[in-house]
Design an enzyme around this catalytic site. Sequence first.
Site, PDB file in Angstrom:
ATOM      1  N   GLU A  64      -1.710 127.195  63.114  1.00 25.86           N
ATOM      2  CA  GLU A  64      -0.923 126.604  64.036  1.00 25.86           C
ATOM      3  C   GLU A  64      -1.686 125.208  64.276  1.00 25.86           C
ATOM      4  O   GLU A  64      -2.927 125.555  64.492  1.00 25.86           O
ATOM      5  CB  GLU A  64      -1.040 127.580  65.430  1.00 25.86           C
ATOM      6  CG  GLU A  64      -0.117 126.681  66.682  1.00 25.86           C
ATOM      7  CD  GLU A  64      -0.126 127.647  67.766  1.00 25.86           C
ATOM      8  OE1 GLU A  64       0.369 126.818  68.895  1.00 25.86           O
ATOM      9  OE2 GLU A  64      -0.183 128.770  67.764  1.00 25.86           O
ATOM     10  N   ASP A 145       2.329 115.602  69.479  1.00 25.18           N
ATOM     11  CA  ASP A 145       2.145 114.334  70.057  1.00 25.18           C
ATOM     12  C   ASP A 145       3.109 113.065  69.136  1.00 25.18           C
ATOM     13  O   ASP A 145       3.012 113.389  68.100  1.00 25.18           O
ATOM     14  CB  ASP A 145       0.834 113.618  70.041  1.00 25.18           C
ATOM     15  CG  ASP A 145       0.795 112.254  70.777  1.00 25.18           C
ATOM     16  OD1 ASP A 145       1.795 111.563  70.818  1.00 25.18           O
ATOM     17  OD2 ASP A 145      -0.455 111.918  71.033  1.00 25.18           O
ATOM     18  N   ASP A 181      10.417 118.177  71.785  1.00 21.45           N
ATOM     19  CA  ASP A 181      11.240 117.858  72.733  1.00 21.45           C
ATOM     20  C   ASP A 181      11.748 116.418  72.722  1.00 21.45           C
ATOM     21  O   ASP A 181      12.340 115.953  73.821  1.00 21.45           O
ATOM     22  CB  ASP A 181      10.740 118.419  74.186  1.00 21.45           C
ATOM     23  CG  ASP A 181       9.449 117.618  74.533  1.00 21.45           C
ATOM     24  OD1 ASP A 181       8.394 117.927  73.738  1.00 21.45           O
ATOM     25  OD2 ASP A 181       9.518 116.831  75.440  1.00 21.45           O
TER      26      ASP A 181
END
Length: 237
Positions: A64, A145, A181
Amino acid sequence: MTADRPPLAEGVPDRLYGRQRGHKLRPRQQLLLDATLPRLRFLPEMAKDPLAAFGMPGARLWLEVGFGGGEHAREQHRAHPDVAYIASEVFENGLCSLLTRLVPDGEEATGPLPPSLKLWPQDARHLLGLLPEGALDRLMLMFPDPWPKSRHSKRRFVHPEMLPLVARVLRPGGEWRIASDDPTYQAWVTEVFANQTLFTPTERHEAERPAGWPATRYEAKARREGRQPIWWIFTRK
């Protein structure tokens, strides 16, 4: 060039992340970094035989990238104890957020730790350069980011020059999972993967988070602020 920082592709900046620390660390947070993190740290010399570092020969290996507060990493490794899980994060407050949930107060140096979890508190791209070809079964990039300004696009982890590096270390059939998002980053992911031949898009979810993807604080914040996350799975050809 040091042993834990192999060369990157030409034109890729040597650093993707911004700051490494937010607010001043509290005494326990500093103790977690000093006493607990070294016990979980995945060292560069372990990369040649990563499963041996876990003592899990034959296991699947997941990475991850940028685990933030650690909710996703913690739930994934708890749900899949048979998977060797490397969680990467450079932001010290994020590291502490995960570490504080792994050991009780007062047991930072002695408390038992999950055997299937290790941490890489450095730029994940350097780890990708150290791992053997086809070592990973899954790579996860959760709400990275977005670096929204166009002049900063080369700092995005999803980048045309990064795809060969990820493809080298991900086994054929392995998954690259991405969630974002940010509308700019969502459009960027769509564009980058539309112009490559290394990965096949296999899933795209927008209405609801798919099963098997633990919730994160970043998803919750996005929904509160009216942004719609998108979740993708790309498969290594």
